[in-house]
Design a protein around this motif. Structure first.
Motif, PDB file in Angstrom:
ATOM      1  N   VAL A 156     -14.126  -6.436   2.172  1.00 25.97           N
ATOM      2  CA  VAL A 156     -14.173  -6.453   3.636  1.00 25.97           C
ATOM      3  C   VAL A 156     -14.055  -5.012   4.116  1.00 25.97           C
ATOM      4  CG1 VAL A 156     -12.950  -7.100   5.752  1.00 25.97           C
ATOM      5  CG2 VAL A 156     -13.260  -8.780   3.926  1.00 25.97           C
ATOM      6  N   LEU A 157     -14.946  -4.631   5.018  1.00 30.11           N
ATOM      7  CA  LEU A 157     -14.899  -3.320   5.664  1.00 30.11           C
ATOM      8  C   LEU A 157     -14.552  -3.548   7.137  1.00 30.11           C
ATOM      9  CD1 LEU A 157     -15.484  -0.224   5.702  1.00 30.11           C
ATOM     10  CD2 LEU A 157     -17.880  -0.808   6.162  1.00 30.11           C
ATOM     11  N   THR A 158     -13.512  -2.891   7.618  1.00 31.77           N
ATOM     12  CA  THR A 158     -13.081  -3.133   9.004  1.00 31.77           C
ATOM     13  C   THR A 158     -12.500  -1.879   9.615  1.00 31.77           C
ATOM     14  OG1 THR A 158     -11.797  -4.641  10.410  1.00 31.77           O
ATOM     15  CG2 THR A 158     -10.742  -3.861   8.399  1.00 31.77           C
ATOM     16  N   ASP A 159     -12.444  -1.872  10.935  1.00 31.78           N
ATOM     17  CA  ASP A 159     -11.751  -0.831  11.695  1.00 31.78           C
ATOM     18  C   ASP A 159     -10.421  -1.419  12.139  1.00 31.78           C
ATOM     19  OD1 ASP A 159     -10.755   0.872  13.700  1.00 31.78           O
ATOM     20  OD2 ASP A 159     -12.760   1.561  14.210  1.00 31.78           O
ATOM     21  N   PRO A 160      -9.282  -0.912  11.626  1.00 25.73           N
ATOM     22  CA  PRO A 160      -7.997  -1.564  11.883  1.00 25.73           C
ATOM     23  C   PRO A 160      -7.361  -1.238  13.228  1.00 25.73           C
ATOM     24  CG  PRO A 160      -7.672   0.302  10.455  1.00 25.73           C
ATOM     25  CD  PRO A 160      -9.147   0.218  10.692  1.00 25.73           C
ATOM     26  N   CYS A 161      -8.139  -0.630  14.143  1.00 30.13           N
ATOM     27  CA  CYS A 161      -7.586  -0.552  15.501  1.00 30.13           C
ATOM     28  C   CYS A 161      -7.472  -1.970  16.063  1.00 30.13           C
ATOM     29  CB  CYS A 161      -8.451   0.330  16.394  1.00 30.13           C
ATOM     30  SG  CYS A 161     -10.008  -0.405  16.904  1.00 30.13           S
ATOM     31  N   LEU A 174     -10.115 -10.825  -0.623  1.00 30.86           N
ATOM     32  CA  LEU A 174     -11.083  -9.765  -0.914  1.00 30.86           C
ATOM     33  C   LEU A 174     -10.422  -8.389  -0.809  1.00 30.86           C
ATOM     34  CD1 LEU A 174     -14.100 -11.117   1.170  1.00 30.86           C
ATOM     35  CD2 LEU A 174     -13.945 -11.038  -1.331  1.00 30.86           C
ATOM     36  N   PRO A 175     -10.894  -7.412  -1.607  1.00 31.75           N
ATOM     37  CA  PRO A 175     -10.444  -6.032  -1.415  1.00 31.75           C
ATOM     38  C   PRO A 175     -10.766  -5.565  -0.002  1.00 31.75           C
ATOM     39  CG  PRO A 175     -11.670  -6.253  -3.477  1.00 31.75           C
ATOM     40  CD  PRO A 175     -11.857  -7.543  -2.728  1.00 31.75           C
ATOM     41  N   LEU A 176     -10.008  -4.583   0.460  1.00 29.60           N
ATOM     42  CA  LEU A 176     -10.112  -4.165   1.860  1.00 29.60           C
ATOM     43  C   LEU A 176     -10.286  -2.652   1.959  1.00 29.60           C
ATOM     44  CD1 LEU A 176      -9.847  -5.006   4.869  1.00 29.60           C
ATOM     45  CD2 LEU A 176      -7.366  -4.704   4.622  1.00 29.60           C
ATOM     46  N   VAL A 177     -11.289  -2.228   2.734  1.00 34.62           N
ATOM     47  CA  VAL A 177     -11.510  -0.805   3.024  1.00 34.62           C
ATOM     48  C   VAL A 177     -11.458  -0.617   4.528  1.00 34.62           C
ATOM     49  CG1 VAL A 177     -13.159   1.108   2.924  1.00 34.62           C
ATOM     50  CG2 VAL A 177     -12.893  -0.401   0.953  1.00 34.62           C
ATOM     51  N   ASP A 258      -1.980  -2.794   3.615  1.00 34.74           N
ATOM     52  CA  ASP A 258      -2.294  -3.069   2.214  1.00 34.74           C
ATOM     53  C   ASP A 258      -3.776  -2.857   1.896  1.00 34.74           C
ATOM     54  OD1 ASP A 258      -1.529  -3.769  -0.365  1.00 34.74           O
ATOM     55  OD2 ASP A 258      -2.134  -5.850  -0.086  1.00 34.74           O
ATOM     56  N   ALA A 259      -4.452  -1.988   2.642  1.00 35.79           N
ATOM     57  CA  ALA A 259      -5.860  -1.698   2.347  1.00 35.79           C
ATOM     58  C   ALA A 259      -5.963  -0.872   1.062  1.00 35.79           C
ATOM     59  CB  ALA A 259      -6.497  -0.939   3.503  1.00 35.79           C
ATOM     60  N   ASP A 260      -7.061  -1.071   0.339  1.00 38.99           N
ATOM     61  CA  ASP A 260      -7.260  -0.325  -0.898  1.00 38.99           C
ATOM     62  C   ASP A 260      -7.605   1.136  -0.630  1.00 38.99           C
ATOM     63  OD1 ASP A 260      -7.308  -2.397  -3.288  1.00 38.99           O
ATOM     64  OD2 ASP A 260      -8.262  -3.351  -1.579  1.00 38.99           O
ATOM     65  N   LYS A 466     -18.692  10.930   0.432  1.00 42.40           N
ATOM     66  CA  LYS A 466     -17.346  10.511   0.023  1.00 42.40           C
ATOM     67  C   LYS A 466     -17.074   9.070   0.451  1.00 42.40           C
ATOM     68  CE  LYS A 466     -15.015  14.053   1.764  1.00 42.40           C
ATOM     69  NZ  LYS A 466     -13.856  14.909   2.132  1.00 42.40           N
ATOM     70  N   ALA A 467     -17.442   8.763   1.685  1.00 39.66           N
ATOM     71  CA  ALA A 467     -17.223   7.401   2.185  1.00 39.66           C
ATOM     72  C   ALA A 467     -17.967   6.384   1.336  1.00 39.66           C
ATOM     73  CB  ALA A 467     -17.676   7.309   3.648  1.00 39.66           C
ATOM     74  N   LEU A 468     -19.224   6.660   1.040  1.00 37.64           N
ATOM     75  CA  LEU A 468     -20.031   5.722   0.254  1.00 37.64           C
ATOM     76  C   LEU A 468     -19.491   5.587  -1.165  1.00 37.64           C
ATOM     77  CD1 LEU A 468     -23.586   6.848   1.432  1.00 37.64           C
ATOM     78  CD2 LEU A 468     -22.325   4.821   2.154  1.00 37.64           C
ATOM     79  N   PHE A 469     -19.083   6.713  -1.764  1.00 38.53           N
ATOM     80  CA  PHE A 469     -18.548   6.649  -3.134  1.00 38.53           C
ATOM     81  C   PHE A 469     -17.331   5.735  -3.196  1.00 38.53           C
ATOM     82  CE2 PHE A 469     -15.308   7.948  -6.139  1.00 38.53           C
ATOM     83  CZ  PHE A 469     -15.989   7.858  -7.338  1.00 38.53           C
ATOM     84  N   TRP A 470     -16.393   5.893  -2.270  1.00 42.63           N
ATOM     85  CA  TRP A 470     -15.147   5.135  -2.366  1.00 42.63           C
ATOM     86  C   TRP A 470     -15.326   3.669  -2.007  1.00 42.63           C
ATOM     87  CZ3 TRP A 470     -11.270   6.432  -5.197  1.00 42.63           C
ATOM     88  CH2 TRP A 470     -11.068   7.774  -5.514  1.00 42.63           C
ATOM     89  N   ILE A 471     -16.261   3.363  -1.125  1.00 44.60           N
ATOM     90  CA  ILE A 471     -16.572   1.950  -0.871  1.00 44.60           C
ATOM     91  C   ILE A 471     -17.140   1.313  -2.138  1.00 44.60           C
ATOM     92  CG2 ILE A 471     -18.097   0.386   0.401  1.00 44.60           C
ATOM     93  CD1 ILE A 471     -17.838   2.302   2.798  1.00 44.60           C
ATOM     94  N   GLU A 472     -18.061   2.018  -2.785  1.00 45.45           N
ATOM     95  CA  GLU A 472     -18.652   1.499  -4.020  1.00 45.45           C
ATOM     96  C   GLU A 472     -17.637   1.478  -5.155  1.00 45.45           C
ATOM     97  OE1 GLU A 472     -23.230   2.933  -3.027  1.00 45.45           O
ATOM     98  OE2 GLU A 472     -21.957   4.189  -4.291  1.00 45.45           O
ATOM     99  N   PHE A 473     -16.691   2.414  -5.153  1.00 47.40           N
ATOM    100  CA  PHE A 473     -15.616   2.432  -6.147  1.00 47.40           C
ATOM    101  C   PHE A 473     -14.795   1.154  -6.059  1.00 47.40           C
ATOM    102  CE2 PHE A 473     -11.291   3.259  -7.467  1.00 47.40           C
ATOM    103  CZ  PHE A 473     -11.424   4.029  -8.614  1.00 47.40           C
ATOM    104  N   VAL A 474     -14.436   0.771  -4.844  1.00 47.92           N
ATOM    105  CA  VAL A 474     -13.652  -0.453  -4.646  1.00 47.92           C
ATOM    106  C   VAL A 474     -14.436  -1.677  -5.111  1.00 47.92           C
ATOM    107  CG1 VAL A 474     -12.627  -1.965  -2.891  1.00 47.92           C
ATOM    108  CG2 VAL A 474     -12.248   0.496  -2.784  1.00 47.92           C
TER     109      VAL A 474
END
Length: 534
Positions: A156-161, A174-177, A258-260, A466-474
């Motif tokens: 899951v990709l979200t904006d935590p505001c 699901l893992p969380l970014v 608890d986001a990854d 960097k953003a794309l790498f870490w999303i794909e890493f998760v």
């Protein structure tokens, strides 16, 4: 074999090689569920989604029937539109902005501070309650939840505001970014990283990282107010939803940190140095890119400015119009400039508008900032605009109104790249015109902003990469648990070692008391002997 046949064969080989190179990228594409936020937050989220789509990932966006910015149909994601009774929309935001603007123009600094800290609680409550309604609408829809379960999302990709994304992620396990700067409602670092209030200013305080005693007092007070808003009020809003769909023992304040991976929309060219954590990735300016050619009518207007250049003005997505007297004052100031002006404004046409000023409903802000003839940016101080100004090296005159805008501009002003003007003083003593002329004529403003631009661009890896790498890493590793500090699972009592301090204090007191009693008994014994001898 003829030359033509050789060329054809070479073309076939190249095509086959290209297919082999592209196929792994698309065949290993992930499946991402997106729970976005509205307004300007969606603008930068959408840029990230487009980049993910270009790498072969499948994107599914959850939106409401009252969605303001988020389109239902587009080429780079599919969406599920959920019916709701209320939502954050343009009308409600415009009314809030109008009230804040009216209040700010008549307020003294203390009441302005209290209004920003406390007065917007009702707006905060309404906005987050509507998010809970959206979460309930999603999870109460049996057909939709079945479809989402069967989709086998990778994360899951979200904006935590908004706090709904974390509940969705936990519900589907699901893992969380996070694409993040704000966390209902405080600056996200305060939730996960050590944040000494002696040199880390709370957003809204108007402080820098060099504070006097009284500024540190103000910083502490605002931190306590923010703590109450975040850890008490926000929890009261989200906890019933969290308990209903997860379990009664799930603590919303615990699961929301608890986001990854935290993709933090800032960097230390813009922000003050501070402690951080292993799973925080800095992607400040990830939405910035080289300027594209302007539309023909804009290019013609810009070129007509000659050697004087162009000033552009935009107060963001939330401020489409101003009080008539204020708009007239701004237009009159622009009329005094030798520069041409492009002003994004949807309100009533000011009576003092001059021929040197072009008023538009929308403008390609990034492309204008990247144009060599643009000399100055008059801005409200939103994160997106500030980052684009840094990227393109354009100095700023700031007109902040609420939330983080003043603090964003203050970071630029402290570095000599901007001048801040209060909205309450724009129409007094030609302050607006003087501020613009100062930034235009003093070369240090542009030099300082271009220095920040060079620092920002001098990175081994682009922020978007960097953003794309870490999303794909998760996605590859089903999370990033090894980067999460144990502090996330600790109570404040344990985190600050209050129990240890109390134990050690008790132990020292016990030793001192025992020593005192021993010495006292020894002294009495010696005294008794002396009495017997006598």
């Amino acid at each position: 074999m003829s030359t033509e046949q050789n060329q054809m064969k070479l073309t076939l080989y190249c095509s086959a090689l290209l297919v082999l190179l592209i196929t792994p990228q698309f065949s290993h594409g992930g499946n991402i569920l997106v729970f976005p936020a509205e307004g300007s937050h969606w603008i930068n989220m959408d840029i990230l989604l487009q980049a993910l789509h270009s790498r072969g990932h499948t994107l599914t966006v959850l939106r409401s029937t009252k969605s303001w910015y988020i389109k239902e149909h587009t080429s780079h994601y599919k969406s599920f539109t959920v019916p709701v009774e209320r939502s954050i929309n343009e009308e409600s935001i415009s009314k809030t902005v109008a009230k804040v603007l009216q209040f700010e123009r008549g307020a003294i600094p203390l009441t302005s501070f209290l209004n920003n800290a406390v007065g917007l609680v009702g707006v905060f409550f309404e906005a987050h309650s509507s998010v809970c309604e959206l979460v309930s609408a999603v999870l109460d829809d049996a057909a939709l939840t079945k479809t989402l379960n069967e989709s086998k999302f990778d994360l899951v990709l979200t904006d935590p505001c908004w706090g709904g994304g974390v509940i969705i992620a936990k519900y589907f396990n699901l893992p969380l970014v996070y694409n993040v700067r704000w966390l209902t409602p405080k600056e996200a670092h305060f939730a996960i990283a050590p944040s000494p209030l002696s040199y880390i200013p709370v957003t809204g305080s108007g402080n820098t990282d060099r504070m006097t005693f009284l500024q540190r007092v103000k910083n502490m007070i605002l931190y306590l107010v923010t703590y109450i808003q975040n850890d008490v009020l926000a929890k009261q809003i989200y906890q019933p939803t969290c308990a209903k769909y997860l379990a009664p023992d799930y603590d919303f304040n615990q699961i929301k940190i608890d986001a990854d991976i935290w993709l933090m929309r800032t960097d230390f060219v813009f922000d003050y140095p501070r402690p951080t954590m292993p799973n925080v990735v800095y992607i400040g300016g990830f939405q910035c890119k080289p300027a594209k050619p302007l539309p023909e009518h804009l290019e013609e207007f810009v070129q007509s400015s000659g050697e004087h250049g162009v000033v552009i003005m935009s107060l963001g997505t939330f401020i489409n119009e101003l009080p008539d007297d204020l708009a007239n004052e701004i237009a009159a100031a622009f009329a005094e400039l030798p520069q041409k002006v492009i002003w994004r404004y949807k309100g009533k046409r000011p009576s003092t508008l001059s021929n040197n000023t072009l008023v538009v409903d929308w403008m390609p802000q990034n492309d204008l900032l990247g144009h060599p003839k643009v000399k100055l940016f008059v801005a409200h101080g939103g994160t997106n605009g500030v980052q684009e100004a840094i990227y393109h090296g354009v100095p700023v005159v700031g007109l902040p109104l609420f939330f983080d805008q003043y603090d964003n501009l203050l970071r630029l002003q402290e570095r000599g790249a901007a001048k801040i003007l209060s909205i309450t003083t724009v129409d007094k003593d030609d302050n607006f015109l003087k501020a613009i002329q100062e930034v235009l004529t003093d070369p240090s403003y542009r030099e300082n902003m271009q220095r920040l631009s060079r620092l920002h661009r001098d990175q081994p890896v682009e922020p978007m990469d960097k953003a794309l790498f870490w999303i794909e890493f998760v996605m590859r590793h089903k999370g990033a648990a090894h980067l999460k500090a144990q502090s996330y699972n600790m109570s404040w009592f344990t985190y600050h070692s209050v129990d240890v301090v109390l134990f050690l204090t008790a132990a020292v007191l016990l030793v001192l008391l025992t020593s005192f009693m021993f010495i006292r008994c020894l002294f009495r014994a010696l005294c008794k002997r002396k009495v017997k001898r006598d």
